[in-house]
Motif scaffolding. Sequence first.
Motif, PDB file in Angstrom:
ATOM      1  N   UNK A 104     -28.860  30.690  -1.522  1.00  0.00           N
ATOM      2  CA  UNK A 104     -28.247  30.656  -0.145  1.00  0.00           C
ATOM      3  C   UNK A 104     -26.658  31.344  -0.179  1.00  0.00           C
ATOM      4  N   UNK A 105     -26.257  31.896   0.878  1.00  0.00           N
ATOM      5  CA  UNK A 105     -25.034  32.573   1.054  1.00  0.00           C
ATOM      6  C   UNK A 105     -24.900  33.980   0.217  1.00  0.00           C
ATOM      7  N   UNK A 106     -25.786  34.113  -0.222  1.00  0.00           N
ATOM      8  CA  UNK A 106     -26.032  35.519  -1.087  1.00  0.00           C
ATOM      9  C   UNK A 106     -27.342  36.352  -0.307  1.00  0.00           C
ATOM     10  N   UNK A 107     -26.957  37.903  -0.121  1.00  0.00           N
ATOM     11  CA  UNK A 107     -27.897  38.554   0.589  1.00  0.00           C
ATOM     12  C   UNK A 107     -29.135  38.914  -0.457  1.00  0.00           C
ATOM     13  N   UNK A 108     -30.324  38.742   0.032  1.00  0.00           N
ATOM     14  CA  UNK A 108     -31.488  38.717  -0.857  1.00  0.00           C
ATOM     15  C   UNK A 108     -31.834  40.333  -1.018  1.00  0.00           C
ATOM     16  N   UNK A 109     -32.063  40.566  -2.339  1.00  0.00           N
ATOM     17  CA  UNK A 109     -32.476  41.790  -2.866  1.00  0.00           C
ATOM     18  C   UNK A 109     -34.001  41.866  -2.501  1.00  0.00           C
ATOM     19  N   UNK A 115     -27.806  39.582  -4.275  1.00  0.00           N
ATOM     20  CA  UNK A 115     -26.882  40.595  -4.542  1.00  0.00           C
ATOM     21  C   UNK A 115     -25.496  39.738  -4.902  1.00  0.00           C
TER      22      UNK A 115
ATOM     23  N   UNK B   2     -30.379  49.409  -1.174  1.00  0.00           N
ATOM     24  CA  UNK B   2     -31.349  48.897  -0.556  1.00  0.00           C
ATOM     25  C   UNK B   2     -30.785  47.808   0.417  1.00  0.00           C
ATOM     26  N   UNK B   3     -31.805  47.572   1.465  1.00  0.00           N
ATOM     27  CA  UNK B   3     -31.416  46.992   2.651  1.00  0.00           C
ATOM     28  C   UNK B   3     -31.357  45.517   2.243  1.00  0.00           C
ATOM     29  N   UNK B   4     -30.698  44.561   2.500  1.00  0.00           N
ATOM     30  CA  UNK B   4     -30.623  43.199   1.748  1.00  0.00           C
ATOM     31  C   UNK B   4     -30.988  42.438   3.113  1.00  0.00           C
ATOM     32  N   UNK B   5     -31.418  41.198   2.732  1.00  0.00           N
ATOM     33  CA  UNK B   5     -31.669  40.087   3.973  1.00  0.00           C
ATOM     34  C   UNK B   5     -30.538  39.200   3.699  1.00  0.00           C
ATOM     35  N   UNK B   6     -29.812  38.927   4.889  1.00  0.00           N
ATOM     36  CA  UNK B   6     -28.555  38.174   4.986  1.00  0.00           C
ATOM     37  C   UNK B   6     -29.213  36.650   4.935  1.00  0.00           C
ATOM     38  N   UNK B   7     -28.754  35.785   3.837  1.00  0.00           N
ATOM     39  CA  UNK B   7     -29.270  34.556   3.562  1.00  0.00           C
ATOM     40  C   UNK B   7     -28.328  33.736   3.687  1.00  0.00           C
ATOM     41  N   UNK B   8     -27.217  33.664   4.615  1.00  0.00           N
ATOM     42  CA  UNK B   8     -26.184  32.584   4.794  1.00  0.00           C
ATOM     43  C   UNK B   8     -27.105  31.666   5.531  1.00  0.00           C
ATOM     44  N   UNK B   9     -26.282  30.310   4.834  1.00  0.00           N
ATOM     45  CA  UNK B   9     -26.929  29.066   5.591  1.00  0.00           C
ATOM     46  C   UNK B   9     -26.609  28.923   6.908  1.00  0.00           C
TER      47      UNK B   9
END
Lengths: 247, 144
Positions: A104-109, A115, B2-9
Amino acid sequence: MAAVAPPTDGARRSVTLRIRRSNPAAGQGPSYSEFTVGAEPWTTVLDAILEAKRGHDHSVGVRYSCRQATCGSCGMMVNGRPRLACFTKLSELGDGAVTVEPMQNFPVVRDLVVGFDRLFRSHHSIRPYIVSGEADIAPGTRETPQSPEEVERYIQFAGCIKCGLCNSACPTMATDTQFIGPQSLAQAYRYVADTRDRGKDERLRIIDDSHGIWRCHYAGSCSKVCPKGVDPAMGIQLLKGHMLGFR
Amino acid sequence: MAREEDNRGGIRDMASPRRYGIERVAYWMMRLSGLGLLAYFVGHIYETSSILRGRAGWDELLAMTQTTEGHALLAVVIGMCVFHTANGIRLMLVQGGIWSGRPGRADYPYTPRSQNARNKIAIYSSIVLAAVAMVYGLTVMFGE
Ligand code: SF4
C-alpha cells in the motif's frame, strides 16, 4: 552419491494462496487468483508465490532477489500488513488462506510489483551520505575515529534496506501524496547523529517543510513493521527533539 | 513510463485503528478526539452567543444541555478532553525526543524501543483516566 531428502516431520500441508493481480498499463483492473500450494513449516510466503509461478501461472508478477531479508525487494501486503515475503513463514500466519497484495501507498506496476521512484527521490533528497569538508584523505591523515558510543547513536538506523514497509504502514503516507515518509526521515537522523557529518543544518532545513517531518504524528506503525529493527519512529522523534532544541 | 495504479490507503487506511497495535489506536483516538473537541468548541461558541438573544434565548439553549442526550454528549466531551490532554502530554515528551527511547544496536527479534513500556502505560492510563472522568461527569450530571 545418493540425494539427501529434505527433513520432514510430516507437517506438510496445503495452503490457499490468493494473489492480487492487476496490470494498469494494459488497463487490467484488480482481481484475485487463487492457488493451492504445499507448505512445510519453513516455507516462506515468497517460496509459496514462486511455487504458484512455477507450477500454476508463470505470469504472476513479483520482485525479489536475495531471499534473506537483505535486498528489500519483496515487500508486500501479507494478510493486510506490510511484510517481506522472504522473511514471513506461512506457519506464522495461521491456518486460513494467505492473501498477498502489492504494498500500500506505492503505485502498482503489475501484480505484486510496485514503483519505488518516490521513495528513492525522497531518500536522495535528504543527502544520504556523510557531508564533510574533508572529501579527500590526504597522505598522512587517518580515517575519522569514532567511539563505540558514537557509533551506537546511528548504527541501528544504518541497517535500513530501503524495503519501504515503513512507508506502506504509515497513516500519513496513506493520505499525503507529498509526505517525505518515515524511511527518509529516519535516514536523515542517521546522518544527523553521525559525528563525522557536517550536513545537519542543511538536512534539517530540507525536512522542515510543509510535507516534511511535522506531518509525522507518531502512530509508530513504521517501527512495528520494520524487518530490520531500524525503528524509524524513534529516529523521527529524536530528529524532532533536535529541531525543537531538546537534544 | 508505464501507467501505474495509485495504491494509496487513503482516509480509510489512515483512520483504521487495527493491525498496528495500541500506538496506532492512540493515534486514531487522538485525531478523533481532536476533531471532536474542535466541533465542540464551534458548538460552544454558538451556544454562548445565544446570550445575544437575551435571557430567553440563553435559557432555551441551556435547556438542551439538561436532557439525557445533552448529558451523554457532555460526557463524551469530557472523555475526549481528558484523553487528548493526557495523551498529548505523552506525545509532547515523545516528540521532543525525551520518551522516544535510546538508540543502540538492533538485536533480533527487533522489538522497537520507541514503543516502550512507558509509552504503553501512558496510553492505557490516558484511556482509563478518560473513562473515569466520563463516569464521574455522568454521576454529577445525572445526580443533579
Ligand atoms: S526503515 Fe525499516 S521498514 Fe523502512 S525501509 Fe528501512 S528497513 Fe524497510
